[in-house]
Design an enzyme around this catalytic site. Structure first.
Site, PDB file in Angstrom:
ATOM      1  N   ASN A  29     -10.319 -62.706  -4.620  1.00  0.00           N
ATOM      2  CA  ASN A  29     -10.500 -63.755  -5.613  1.00  0.00           C
ATOM      3  C   ASN A  29      -9.278 -63.947  -6.493  1.00  0.00           C
ATOM      4  OD1 ASN A  29     -12.359 -65.705  -6.772  1.00  0.00           O
ATOM      5  ND2 ASN A  29     -12.193 -64.454  -8.618  1.00  0.00           N
ATOM      6  N   GLU A  74      -7.996 -51.688 -15.349  1.00  0.00           N
ATOM      7  CA  GLU A  74      -7.148 -51.809 -16.538  1.00  0.00           C
ATOM      8  C   GLU A  74      -7.242 -50.539 -17.379  1.00  0.00           C
ATOM      9  OE1 GLU A  74      -9.298 -54.103 -15.565  1.00  0.00           O
ATOM     10  OE2 GLU A  74      -8.250 -56.038 -15.431  1.00  0.00           O
ATOM     11  N   ARG A 131      -7.332 -64.649 -22.660  1.00  0.00           N
ATOM     12  CA  ARG A 131      -8.409 -65.274 -21.893  1.00  0.00           C
ATOM     13  C   ARG A 131      -9.757 -64.961 -22.527  1.00  0.00           C
ATOM     14  NH1 ARG A 131     -10.234 -63.284 -15.765  1.00  0.00           N
ATOM     15  NH2 ARG A 131     -12.445 -63.618 -16.158  1.00  0.00           N
ATOM     16  N   THR A 184      -7.037 -62.452 -13.668  1.00  0.00           N
ATOM     17  CA  THR A 184      -6.646 -63.812 -14.009  1.00  0.00           C
ATOM     18  C   THR A 184      -6.676 -63.949 -15.536  1.00  0.00           C
ATOM     19  OG1 THR A 184      -7.750 -64.522 -11.988  1.00  0.00           O
ATOM     20  CG2 THR A 184      -7.249 -66.238 -13.621  1.00  0.00           C
TER      21      THR A 184
END
Lengths: 1191, 336
Positions: A1010, A64, A114, A31
């Site tokens: 999630n 990642e 983020r 996210t």
């Protein structure tokens, strides 16, 4: 050339371009960047080609780090490649970024910037992640709006090819990545015009190839590394001009001209703010407003932040500037200032020294922080900064948008200052996630954006809870471009889609005088007035609001829409707001319905149409009375008896006023009190369980499966009942050993989510009416008050003495106090019952390391935590480190506890004489495998501390500090399959191999739940998941088998809904085993696509079909000469399809691609057969002295 | 040369063996095998309007569940290009079946709403079906609804479909009418080209351990044929529409009995599920053998020969029959 106008969000805009100008796309969900990868995966699955006519290959990696490695490899082998990420994900890519940049390799990473987790995780936006990459050598290009995201995605790609410097193209997470806006879509021709084929060719020619071999990636020594590192300088020096050339080319093709730095404002400005990201848009709005009123202010938008061009920067500023303020959306504690500030100070200092700066006297520079974790940044705050700049001695190193009453950094602002354009319609909608409000609003923006000449913007604020989640939609429409990158605080339309919100929050706070208020109300226009709170009435009268009501639920139900009121309320919005003529609006809504739901079948479309058609007849304007009549007002967010911190801090967050909390209100190191979820009283259940004490057999299954710990049992002395409330129920306890006691099963009415798992699992049915069970769901409202009183009474009844219970029995476990309660997980969650069980069994001595994911969110997302405290003040010690390191994190806890325990034992030995030999030996040789043993050791430790209090030595003080570690601790690593199977597998494997006593609980939902259901290596073959749109072609990884290969790891595979006994045994054995343990727990999940009330039935079916065999592998048995592997479930007795086709994750493939579904089903059946054969062989394997007969 | 041909729904069929609607015909290979084994026509597996609606609503519900609620997971599933939720898949299958075989393919439709019936019926016609079989499965549970009203529902549905179709329409009904002949006549008047007797309703069973109602559909057994024979025999000659027997047809002798009662065709599924599609050839052979042995020339010759109006004792089909059967059965049992 005509370009279409599309209404999309920032992620789609970035993905759109990135997909078309690349060939290899390596992705991993995080996210707020996940949707970029999801779009790419979807387009690839649909066969959408890139600008060269080939379909890019999209691959999901395990982390990642893995995605950046794959990207690096793809680039080295000559492909054009990209990835999408944010926050911690970007940090995991840093090692490769150094490599990619060091090798002068062209690529663009698209980053929805983020917050990096520090004292807390935050999914929201700031530049802390991007700023952490400054030293890697990547170029940093900032987009400030959805249109710019699309434009800069292309500019970045063209620029990286031209400069050979890899780019991070970033934009603000959520504020831009999730803002829906109307943008002009670039065409493939635009893309082709910007991407120079010669540069692509050059990129390919630099690739590794055995056909023209060379090596890259050498190791270098002190003699040449430094010089080699300096060879890249010309590329960085040339880059800014090359980027500007690309921007100029873009302008000539598309028409929008950008510069490395774009200045807006008064040409003779004296005060200029320097900023990048979405905040620049709010700053622009403020500057335009202020300059129109004669103020000499301006804003400099930084586009290309790295490589930083001093020359271009200085040339962009008016010569008249006296004060510059840099605004950084990041924080670097201990630095001399945030990055942009330091850059500016350097630039000005060098510029003045060299005479290149256009100023006679150097402008004053101040720097400040704003907007961390998507903190609001509005024109009012911008004006606050300008006001500060005008002061003779403005504050430096300031903060904007908060109240810092600790180090007093914050600059003040006037919240009532507004730059909103009067012609812009500003609408706020309060809804529930489940009522479809956001979806309808997204459609409304599309309708207005695409069917009218208006500009449109939508931004959506979501809840931290997954059950009963509140959504707030902020929509703007108007004839002028919208730069308002902040929430609406001056609304001319407010809609409240849930009547009960009125007593929970001030929904009219943002309504301006004369605004319209639309309320979904079960009460008609005549009677609604007396049912709304006083303060709401007051505002309606005072602000002269136009007040409309509709019984949305009645209309939706009539149309067959159930509780989805989205289209009903949307129709009313259009009808009242008058943005479009009614007929046009209705036809546009229907068109949008067809577009959104058409694929799901005609019937779905028809019932939505029916809801639209019926809506306006039920919409009524309320004749607003002149007087306030209501006898009630908003409920306090938490009860008055809650602790002070809960009332003053958490309560504010609960009521949506967290922004107003000053710095001093918050803990400085991320520490928060446990046991706070009990104060939320969310009242989200429409129906709650009601106990039939006569029918109940007191089996405890309901207590065990309750995901939210709202149904509990106690046994107690009948004398306790003397003060019981009138409706409090009890029955004679059905235990031989407790036959004189009473038993009560009590529900927490205000904490229940109404999932009904308890009623579903209840095994008892009435002999005269089969549908009546020992637990039945009934409406909450009429029961709330009495049951609330009963619940409070129940809590005061003493807990059972754990030493008297048989913890191997589910029936007895129900009597253990859960130390995990009222979490914000989805109603009917399949994970939480396992955590709750663990907390019941070992919570008073448990340390938990929790991997990031659902369990860390419902475990630790503010405002409250479900981790609770028992009557002795003990409870789970919980922390979340990261996603990828959780096994290691828990291992660290184990090492610390063991090390301290060892030290404590040494100190006990050293201090044995004054302590007394009996106590010392008792402490050192304590048997702690039972509750009784633990209780005795607790008593010894208490005695030890008492004795130590009398000893004034340093050793005595030390021993006092570590004495509690003499009580055996239970250390748990908890997380989902994304952690255990993928990103954290390396660490998990290492911890399992360590031999240390760490218990691992894998809550296996078979997807990254999630982040919205992306495929993991736990995803079963044939299931559709994000990144596996065609059904996962490969089988699930057998994590248990891999763990068993060590031989000294306790391994269990469990499914509570199938066998609660086996689950219980596994937890007890895992905890008892003095070494690493792993429990892989089947966790039904909303991402499986069925009604979770059937979660336990599905668990049964999973086991019966052989898909999820239950087993336990206990190395302690091998020590006894027995086979350590015990297969606990029976041979498959249910066809696999009977299990899987109850779930949408499988049926959607059967619908969309029946042939593929059939093929994958066949393979999945073979998987089941093969695994069962293997397991039965393992279970039958003869062992020394414990051979089993092979059947 | 024995003539096995019969006429059904205005079509000349090579014999009276028709495969009734079942999942068997979901597979094109099976349909080819049916033709090869001697089936004269195939009623294609049913298009269930209710099924389509349920699947569509279910998919919609669970694709939506939990979405747009939590910032990190705004959806839980990828958006696939299509879900084949309408009748498109069925119609395509029908088209392919038509191309694959030369015997008539009869579409079958299970519907619930008037709109749905007409819409889907037309689509089936347009996809090339030679005829349509409507499977009306309305089960009244409302005590306020009279038998006449129930029958009106049937008649209205049929009229609506007939008015919009050019291909023949058969109606498959259940046996539960207080006056079956009257109900049959009303359907006849509403335009039915054939009546197919009888539907086998799903009859829920009880799970005594769990006190649950469980779905139950068992294959037909030969004894079920008797109910069909009785009513075909009674209706024969009283209505214009063709009659077809379905349910309990397992052998060549069953086919013969059906013909003699007055049916134009005898439909089978359970026997094929039990014995394989090749069983059709066995049935056909039995049929021929019996006719040869008994010197029958044609199927049409025997159709209706044992109907109520053709037997010596028409009252055999009336209530007294019940007593006689029972007593004869006990007598037989007693002689063992």
């Amino acid at each position: 050339m005509t370009r279409s106008k599309v209404t999309i969000d920032g992620n789609e805009a970035a993905g759109y371009v990135a997909y078309r100008v690349n060939e290899v796309i390596a992705i991993y969900p995080i996210t707020p960047s996940s949707p970029m990868g999801e779009w790419a995966d979807q387009w690839s699955a649909e066969g959408v080609p890139n600008i060269w006519g080939t379909v890019p290959h999209v691959i999901e990696m395990q982390s990642e780090g893995g995605a950046s490695g794959a990207l690096h490899g793809a680039l080295q082998a000559g492909s054009l490649g990209t990835t999408f990420t944010a926050s911690q994900g970007l940090l995991l890519m840093i090692p490769n970024l150094f490599k990619i940049a060091g090798e002068l390799t062209a690529t663009v990473l698209h980053v929805s910037a983020r917050t990096v987790a520090t004292h807390a995780l935050s999914i929201f936006g700031d530049h802390s992640d991007v700023m952490a990459t400054r030293s890697t050598g990547v170029a940093l290009l900032a987009s400030n709006s959805v249109q710019e995201v699309m434009d800069f995605a292309l500019i970045a790609q063209a620029a990286t090819l031209a400069t050979r410097v890899p780019f991070i193209h970033f934009f603000d997470g959520f504020r831009t990545s999730h803002e829906v806006g109307k943008v002009e879509q670039l065409t493939d021709d635009d893309l082709r015009a910007l991407i120079d084929p010669g540069l692509v060719e050059a990129h390919r020619k630099r690739a590794l190839s055995p056909d023209h071999p060379f090596i890259r990636g050498t190791a270098q020594n002190p003699d040449v590394f430094f010089q080699a590192r300096e060879t890249v300088n010309p590329f960085y020096l040339a880059a800014p001009d090359l980027v500007q050339k690309v921007m100029d080319k873009f302008a000539s093709v598309v028409g929008r001209q950008y510069h490395l730095f774009d200045y807006l404002g008064a040409p003779d400005a004296e005060r200029v703010i320097v900023i990048m990201g979405s905040g620049a848009e709010a700053a622009q709005e403020a500057v335009e407003y202020l300059t129109a009123r004669g103020e000499k202010v301006g804003v400099l938008k930084v586009r290309l932040y790295r490589p930083f061009s001093v020359e271009h920067f200085l040339a962009s500023l008016p010569k008249t500037v006296k004060t510059l303020a840099t605004l950084d959306r990041t924080k670097e504690p201990g630095s001399t200032g945030e990055p942009l500030y330091i850059d500016l100070v350097t630039v000005l200092s060098e510029g003045m020294a060299s005479g290149k700066a256009p100023f006679k006297t150097a402008p004053r520079v101040i720097g400040g922080r704003y907007g961390l974790s998507s903190k609001e940044f509005s024109p009012a705050m911008v004006k606050g900064v300008f006001d500060e700049m005008a002061k003779p001695s403005p504050r430096n190193h300031f903060t904007s948008g908060i109240v810092d009453d600790v180090t007093h950094t914050s600059v003040e602002y006037d919240p009532s200052f507004s730059t909103e354009d009067p012609k812009t319609v500003r609408a706020i909608f309060y809804g529930l996630g489940s009522d479809g409000t956001v979806g309808a609003n997204k459609n409304s923006i599309k309708i207005i954006g695409e069917d009218t000449d208006n500009y449109a913007q939508g931004y959506f604020v979501y809840d931290s809870k997954k059950a009963g989640s509140v959504t707030i939609s902020h929509l703007r429409f108007g004839p002028k471009p919208i730069h308002s990158t902040y929430l609406i605080t001056h609304a001319n339309f407010v809609a409240c889609h849930q009547f009960n919100f009125l007593e929970q929050r001030d929904v009219l706070k943002a309504a301006v005088p004369g605004a319209t208020f639309l309320l979904n109300s079960p009460y008609g226009p005549e009677e609604v007035w007396d049912h709304i709170p006083r303060s709401t009435q007051e505002q309606i009268i005072k602000k002269k609001l136009h007040f409309y009501v509709i019984d949305g639920y009645a209309v939706a139900a009539e149309a067959g829409m159930g509780r989805r009121i989205n289209t009903v309320m949307q129709t009313c919005f259009f009808a009242i707001s008058g943005i479009l003529p009614r007929d046009e609006a209705i036809s546009a809504i229907k068109h949008a319905i067809e577009k959104t739901y058409g694929k799901r079948g005609e019937k779905v479309v028809q019932k939505n149409y029916a809801a639209v058609d019926a809506s306006l007849d039920h919409l009524h304007e309320v004749k607003v009375p002149a007087k306030v009549t209501s006898g009630f007002d908003l409920r306090p967010p938490v009860p008055a008896q809650a602790p002070e911190f809960v009332r003053k801090v958490l309560g504010k967050i609960i009521e949506g006023e967290g922004d107003a909390l000053p710095v001093s209100a918050l803990p400085n190191d991320g520490t928060f009190p446990s046991a706070t979820a009990q104060w939320e009283k969310r009242n989200i259940a429409l129906e709650i369980p009601v106990w039939d004490e006569v029918l109940c057999i007191q089996c405890g299954k309901c207590v065990l499966v309750c995901p939210h710990a709202v149904i509990r049992a106690k046994i107690f002395d009948p004398a306790q009942l003397e003060k019981a409330p009138p409706t409090f129920k009890s029955a004679a306890a059905r235990w031989k050993e407790f036959k004189d006691l009473k038993y009560t099963l009590q529900v927490a009415p205000e904490d229940c989510t109404g999932c009904a798992l308890c009623a579903e699992i209840c095994p008892v049915k009435s002999k005269s009416e089969a549908k009546h069970k020992a637990i039945n769901m009934e409406p909450q409202m009429p029961l709330r008050e009495a049951e609330g009183e009963n619940w409070n009474f129940f809590l005061r009844i003493p807990e059972a003495d754990r030493r008297t219970l048989s913890l191997g029995q589910v029936k007895d476990v129900q009597l253990l106090q859960p130390l995990f309660e009222f979490s914000g997980a989805c109603a009917g969650c399949g994970e939480t019952p396992y955590i709750k069980l663990m907390s019941q069994l070992f919570g008073d001595r448990a340390l938990i390391g929790n991997a990031t994911g659902c369990s860390s969110i419902y475990g630790g997302n503010l405002p409250t935590t479900p981790y609770a405290i028992n009557h002795e003040g003990r409870g789970p010690a919980w922390s979340n480190s990261l996603f990828e390191d959780n096994a290691e994190f828990a291992l660290g806890m184990r090492l610390a506890v063991d090390q301290q325990a060892q030290y404590a034992r040494e100190l006990v030995q050293r201090l044995a004489p004054p302590l007394g030999d009996e106590l010392a030996q008792g402490l050192l040789n304590a048997e702690q495998s039972t509750e009784a043993g633990i209780r005795e050791q607790r008593e010894r430790v208490a005695a030890l501390k008492a004795k130590l209090a009398g000893l004034k030595t340093l050793e005595a003080r030390d021993l006092t500090n570590v004495a509690d570690t003499l009580i055996r601790k239970s250390v748990w690593a908890i997380g989902g399959d994304g952690w255990a199977y993928d990103i954290g597998y390396g660490g998990l494997d290492h911890v399992l191999a360590s031999g240390r006593n760490v218990n691992v609980l894998v809550l296996d939902t078979e997807v990254y739940s999630n982040t919205g259901g992306q495929m993991s290596k736990a995803t079963p073959r044939g299931a559709v998941a994000k990144f596996a749109a065609g059904g996962k072609p490969r089988p699930k990884k057998d994590l248990g088998l891999m763990a068993m290969s060590y031989g000294n790891v306790y391994v269990a595979q469990v499914a509570m809904g199938s066998s609660d006994m086996q689950t219980l045994k596994a937890f007890l054995e895992a905890n008892a085993y003095d070494g690493p343990s792993i429990i892989i727990a089947y966790s039904h999940c909303i991402a499986h696509g069925y009604d979770l009330v059937h979660g336990c039935d599905q668990q049964k079916a999973a086991v019966q079909s052989g898909y999820w065999p239950l087993y336990r592998y206990n190395p302690d048995l091998a020590k006894l000469g027995k086979n350590p592997f015990q297969l606990d479930s029976r041979p498959p007795s249910l066809p696999l399809e009977k299990y899987i086709y109850n779930e949408t994750r499988y049926t959607m493939l059967a619908h969309s691609d029946p042939e593929a579904a059939k093929h994958l089903l066949k393979l999945a059946e073979e998987d089941v057969r093969d695994r069962w054969r293997l397991y039965t062989n393992m279970a039958a394997m003869p062992m020394n002295g414990g051979a089993k007969e092979v059947k | 040369m024995i003539d096995l041909t019969t006429k059904y729904l205005g079509m000349k069929l090579k014999n009276p063996l028709v495969v009734s609607a079942s999942p068997l015909s979901e597979d094109l290979g099976n349909i080819r095998r049916m033709e090869d084994s001697g089936a004269a026509a195939v009623v294609l597996t049913s298009l269930f309007e209710e099924q389509i609606h349920v699947e569509s609503a279910t998919l919609d519900k669970f694709l939506q569940q939990g979405t747009e609620s939590f910032a990190e997971s705004l959806t839980y599933f990828p958006d696939l290009t299509g879900y084949n939720l309408g009748p498109a898949g069925y119609l395509e299958h029908l088209r392919r079946a038509k191309q694959a075989v030369s015997i008539p393919i009869i579409g079958s439709l299970n519907g619930g709403s008037t709109g749905g019936w007409i819409d889907y019926a037309k689509k089936i016609q347009d996809a090339g079906a030679d005829a349509l079989e409507l499977n009306i499965y309305f089960i009244p549970t409302d005590a306020e609804m009279s038998g006449a009203e129930v029958e009106q529902v049937y008649a209205d549905l049929l009229s609506a479909v007939k008015a919009s179709l050019r291909i023949p329409v058969a109606v498959k009904i259940g046996a539960y009418f207080s006056s079956l002949p009257n109900a049959a006549r009303r359907l006849d008047q509403a335009g039915a080209d054939a009546l197919v007797l009888f539907n086998r309703f799903y009859q829920p069973d009880f799970d005594l351990e769990n006190l649950e109602v469980v779905p139950n559909l068992i294959l037909s057994t030969p004894h079920e044929l008797l109910l069909r024979l009785n009513w075909v025999a009674v209706l024969y000659g009283k209505i214009r529409a063709d009659l077809a027997v379905t349910g309990g047809v397992h052998t060549g002798l069953d086919v013969l009995k059906s013909m003699m009662a007055g049916a134009r065709v005898a439909m089978m599924t359970s026997a094929l599920l039990k014995n394989g599609i090749g069983h059709l050839a066995t049935v056909r052979a039995e049929l021929l053998k019996w006719m040869e042995e008994h010197e029958y020339e044609s199927i049409q010759q025997m159709q209706g020969s044992m109907s109520q109006r053709a037997v010596a004792d028409p009252s055999a089909f009336q209530r007294a029959n019940y007593v006689k059967v029972l007593s004869s059965y006990s007598l037989k049992a007693g002689t063992r």
